[in-house]
Write a protein that holds these residues in place. Structure first.
Motif, PDB file in Angstrom:
ATOM      1  N   ALA A  58       0.848  -1.354  -0.245  1.00 52.91           N
ATOM      2  CA  ALA A  58      -0.040  -0.041  -0.061  1.00 52.91           C
ATOM      3  C   ALA A  58       0.983   1.302   0.000  1.00 52.91           C
ATOM      4  O   ALA A  58       1.914   1.258   0.737  1.00 52.91           O
ATOM      5  N   ASP A  59       0.335   2.448  -0.726  1.00 56.46           N
ATOM      6  CA  ASP A  59       1.086   3.444  -0.724  1.00 56.46           C
ATOM      7  C   ASP A  59       0.250   4.448   0.089  1.00 56.46           C
ATOM      8  O   ASP A  59      -0.748   5.355  -0.086  1.00 56.46           O
ATOM      9  N   VAL A  60       0.823   4.433   1.468  1.00 59.90           N
ATOM     10  CA  VAL A  60       0.022   5.068   2.577  1.00 59.90           C
ATOM     11  C   VAL A  60       1.146   6.039   3.260  1.00 59.90           C
ATOM     12  O   VAL A  60       2.038   5.438   3.580  1.00 59.90           O
ATOM     13  N   SER A  61       0.650   7.156   3.757  1.00 59.86           N
ATOM     14  CA  SER A  61       1.308   8.050   4.464  1.00 59.86           C
ATOM     15  C   SER A  61       0.519   8.829   5.385  1.00 59.86           C
ATOM     16  O   SER A  61      -0.855   8.519   5.364  1.00 59.86           O
ATOM     17  N   GLY A  62       1.076   9.480   6.237  1.00 60.84           N
ATOM     18  CA  GLY A  62       0.001  10.235   7.266  1.00 60.84           C
ATOM     19  C   GLY A  62       0.696  11.585   7.830  1.00 60.84           C
ATOM     20  O   GLY A  62       1.906  11.739   7.762  1.00 60.84           O
ATOM     21  N   ILE A  63      -0.158  12.463   8.214  1.00 63.00           N
ATOM     22  CA  ILE A  63      -0.004  13.836   8.516  1.00 63.00           C
ATOM     23  C   ILE A  63      -0.665  13.985   9.804  1.00 63.00           C
ATOM     24  O   ILE A  63      -2.055  13.949   9.770  1.00 63.00           O
ATOM     25  N   ALA A  64      -0.122  14.218  10.970  1.00 61.18           N
ATOM     26  CA  ALA A  64      -0.746  14.632  12.288  1.00 61.18           C
ATOM     27  C   ALA A  64      -1.191  16.169  12.322  1.00 61.18           C
ATOM     28  O   ALA A  64      -0.441  17.069  11.886  1.00 61.18           O
ATOM     29  N   ALA A  65      -2.197  16.476  12.758  1.00 62.42           N
ATOM     30  CA  ALA A  65      -2.978  17.653  12.836  1.00 62.42           C
ATOM     31  C   ALA A  65      -4.351  17.688  13.540  1.00 62.42           C
ATOM     32  O   ALA A  65      -4.862  16.721  13.567  1.00 62.42           O
ATOM     33  N   ASP A  66      -4.313  18.686  14.434  1.00 63.03           N
ATOM     34  CA  ASP A  66      -5.484  18.914  15.327  1.00 63.03           C
ATOM     35  C   ASP A  66      -6.571  19.755  14.636  1.00 63.03           C
ATOM     36  O   ASP A  66      -6.069  21.012  14.519  1.00 63.03           O
ATOM     37  N   PHE A  67      -7.569  19.604  14.242  1.00 68.25           N
ATOM     38  CA  PHE A  67      -8.538  20.333  13.509  1.00 68.25           C
ATOM     39  C   PHE A  67      -8.875  21.283  14.312  1.00 68.25           C
ATOM     40  O   PHE A  67      -9.915  22.238  13.849  1.00 68.25           O
ATOM     41  N   ASP A  68      -8.901  21.391  15.661  1.00 66.63           N
ATOM     42  CA  ASP A  68      -9.132  22.294  16.454  1.00 66.63           C
ATOM     43  C   ASP A  68      -8.456  23.671  16.428  1.00 66.63           C
ATOM     44  O   ASP A  68      -8.630  24.842  16.896  1.00 66.63           O
ATOM     45  N   ASP A  69      -7.280  23.603  15.704  1.00 66.99           N
ATOM     46  CA  ASP A  69      -6.078  24.465  15.509  1.00 66.99           C
ATOM     47  C   ASP A  69      -6.090  24.926  14.262  1.00 66.99           C
ATOM     48  O   ASP A  69      -5.622  24.148  13.347  1.00 66.99           O
ATOM     49  N   ALA A  70      -6.557  26.192  13.618  1.00 65.58           N
ATOM     50  CA  ALA A  70      -6.476  26.546  12.412  1.00 65.58           C
ATOM     51  C   ALA A  70      -5.191  26.363  11.723  1.00 65.58           C
ATOM     52  O   ALA A  70      -5.168  26.383  10.613  1.00 65.58           O
ATOM     53  N   GLU A  71      -4.255  26.916  12.549  1.00 69.21           N
ATOM     54  CA  GLU A  71      -2.953  26.893  11.986  1.00 69.21           C
ATOM     55  C   GLU A  71      -2.382  25.654  11.475  1.00 69.21           C
ATOM     56  O   GLU A  71      -1.650  25.367  10.597  1.00 69.21           O
ATOM     57  N   GLN A  72      -2.807  24.342  12.365  1.00 68.81           N
ATOM     58  CA  GLN A  72      -2.123  22.969  11.982  1.00 68.81           C
ATOM     59  C   GLN A  72      -3.078  22.605  10.858  1.00 68.81           C
ATOM     60  O   GLN A  72      -2.201  22.031  10.030  1.00 68.81           O
ATOM     61  N   VAL A  73      -4.422  23.183  10.712  1.00 68.16           N
ATOM     62  CA  VAL A  73      -5.232  22.738   9.415  1.00 68.16           C
ATOM     63  C   VAL A  73      -4.367  23.596   8.185  1.00 68.16           C
ATOM     64  O   VAL A  73      -4.274  22.849   7.271  1.00 68.16           O
ATOM     65  N   ARG A  74      -3.853  24.521   8.235  1.00 65.18           N
ATOM     66  CA  ARG A  74      -3.526  25.415   7.294  1.00 65.18           C
ATOM     67  C   ARG A  74      -2.185  24.682   6.881  1.00 65.18           C
ATOM     68  O   ARG A  74      -1.767  24.576   5.559  1.00 65.18           O
ATOM     69  N   ARG A  75      -1.645  24.236   7.758  1.00 63.02           N
ATOM     70  CA  ARG A  75      -0.168  23.389   7.431  1.00 63.02           C
ATOM     71  C   ARG A  75      -0.152  22.182   6.696  1.00 63.02           C
ATOM     72  O   ARG A  75       0.319  21.859   5.725  1.00 63.02           O
ATOM     73  N   LEU A  76      -1.402  21.680   7.212  1.00 61.75           N
ATOM     74  CA  LEU A  76      -1.675  20.255   6.690  1.00 61.75           C
ATOM     75  C   LEU A  76      -2.178  20.668   5.157  1.00 61.75           C
ATOM     76  O   LEU A  76      -1.739  19.835   4.285  1.00 61.75           O
ATOM     77  N   ALA A  77      -3.243  21.444   5.076  1.00 66.26           N
ATOM     78  CA  ALA A  77      -3.622  22.010   3.540  1.00 66.26           C
ATOM     79  C   ALA A  77      -2.368  22.027   2.660  1.00 66.26           C
ATOM     80  O   ALA A  77      -2.441  21.742   1.359  1.00 66.26           O
ATOM     81  N   ASP A  78      -1.455  22.876   3.034  1.00 69.02           N
ATOM     82  CA  ASP A  78      -0.387  23.049   2.377  1.00 69.02           C
ATOM     83  C   ASP A  78       0.684  22.098   1.788  1.00 69.02           C
ATOM     84  O   ASP A  78       1.034  22.139   0.851  1.00 69.02           O
ATOM     85  N   ALA A  79       0.453  20.862   2.743  1.00 65.54           N
ATOM     86  CA  ALA A  79       1.283  19.719   2.553  1.00 65.54           C
ATOM     87  C   ALA A  79       0.587  18.825   1.436  1.00 65.54           C
ATOM     88  O   ALA A  79       1.099  17.657   1.101  1.00 65.54           O
ATOM     89  N   LEU A  80      -0.736  19.198   1.190  1.00 64.97           N
ATOM     90  CA  LEU A  80      -1.535  18.317   0.172  1.00 64.97           C
ATOM     91  C   LEU A  80      -1.570  18.915  -1.208  1.00 64.97           C
ATOM     92  O   LEU A  80      -2.321  20.101  -1.263  1.00 64.97           O
ATOM     93  N   ASP A  81      -0.935  18.313  -1.983  1.00 65.02           N
ATOM     94  CA  ASP A  81      -1.138  19.054  -3.316  1.00 65.02           C
ATOM     95  C   ASP A  81      -1.475  17.851  -4.282  1.00 65.02           C
ATOM     96  O   ASP A  81      -1.071  16.545  -4.159  1.00 65.02           O
ATOM     97  N   GLY A  82      -2.166  18.215  -5.369  1.00 67.88           N
ATOM     98  CA  GLY A  82      -2.600  17.225  -6.394  1.00 67.88           C
ATOM     99  C   GLY A  82      -3.498  16.126  -5.922  1.00 67.88           C
ATOM    100  O   GLY A  82      -3.467  15.122  -6.461  1.00 67.88           O
ATOM    101  N   LEU A  83      -4.309  16.462  -5.014  1.00 68.85           N
ATOM    102  CA  LEU A  83      -5.274  15.474  -4.670  1.00 68.85           C
ATOM    103  C   LEU A  83      -6.543  15.324  -5.663  1.00 68.85           C
ATOM    104  O   LEU A  83      -7.021  16.232  -6.295  1.00 68.85           O
TER     105      LEU A  83
END
Length: 263
Positions: A58-83
């Protein structure tokens, strides 16, 4: 049936356990590349290892982020390209009397249950619309249609999620991008299992006895049992696939017949 998901890139929020985990596993089995998510790095890496063992190669990876924190969500989104596929699954729920739900709790529920989908969808839709293809799927609940008196805050946020999904779908007119919501019914996710176990212990019942009592008390359930997370995941896989191209702006029920309306 070939769902044509091989090499598609997917992100599933809140996917280290429960419904999100079942969705991630299903996508991997169909050949998609999947990024999972949880609140802690430890939990994410544990789930990645489990999925690698369940789906060899399987081609699986992970990113930790707490969705209660807008800044963590922003960093998460920036790491997701070409979905190609975004599954907005993360969410909070709890039983609570309306008068006991504080403003801070209301705000937290909106941040996690609603704004997570706003922030991730805003990021993903830009590239999806540019490439003329993509799937955004919200994991909603029948509680967003029939608001439960003992979880008003949860039901209201799920209703908002349903409205968000419908509005986003209107932005995809004439493209190959679709946005849909699944209305799940009583599902025996890990969070529900933990709650049921705690209540069963407090009442001196076995878990199975309480599960049966809960569903026996649900007068409208046609399934008359809890839904397995994998049963919801099956519908997600279809909506994520090119085969669902004519389904857009819809709320599809996987509620076990709890909702009584014909549509």
């Amino acid at each position: 049936m070939d769902l044509q998901l091989t090499r598609k890139k997917a992100f599933v929020s809140g996917s280290t356990h429960g419904i999100g985990y079942a969705v991630a596993r299903g996508l991997l089995l169909e050949g998609a590349s999947v990024v999972i998510n949880g609140r802690t790095e430890e939990g994410v890496q544990r789930a990645v290892r489990e999925l690698e063992a369940l789906v060899p190669g399987a081609d699986v990876s992970g990113i930790a982020a707490d969705f209660d924190d807008a800044e963590q969500v922003r960093r998460l989104a920036d790491a997701l390209d070409g979905l190609d596929i975004l599954v907005n699954n993360v969410g909070l729920f709890e039983l609570a009397a309306f008068e006991d739900i504080s403003d801070d709790t209301w705000q937290r529920y909106f941040d996690v249950n609603v704004m997570s989908g706003v922030r991730l969808s805003r990021h993903a839709m830009t590239s999806m619309l540019a490439q003329g293809a993509g799937r955004i799927i919200f994991i909603g609940s029948e509680s967003g249609v029939n608001i439960p008196a003992d979880m008003v805050h949860y039901g209201v946020t799920k209703a908002a999620m349903l409205a968000l999904s419908n509005g986003l779908a209107k932005l995809t007119r004439g493209t190959g991008v679709t946005v849909n919501t699944i209305l799940g019914g009583p599902t025996y996710s890990s969070g529900v299992a933990e709650t049921v176990h705690q209540i069963a212990q407090a009442q001196g019942l076995s878990t199975d006895e309480l599960k049966t009592a809960i569903m026996s008390g649900n007068a409208t359930s046609l399934l008359e049992r809890f839904i397995d997370p994998g049963e919801l995941a099956n519908l997600v896989l279809y909506l994520a696939s090119p085969l669902s191209s004519a389904t857009n702006g819809a709320a599809l029920r996987a509620d076990g017949g709890v909702l009584t309306a014909m549509l």
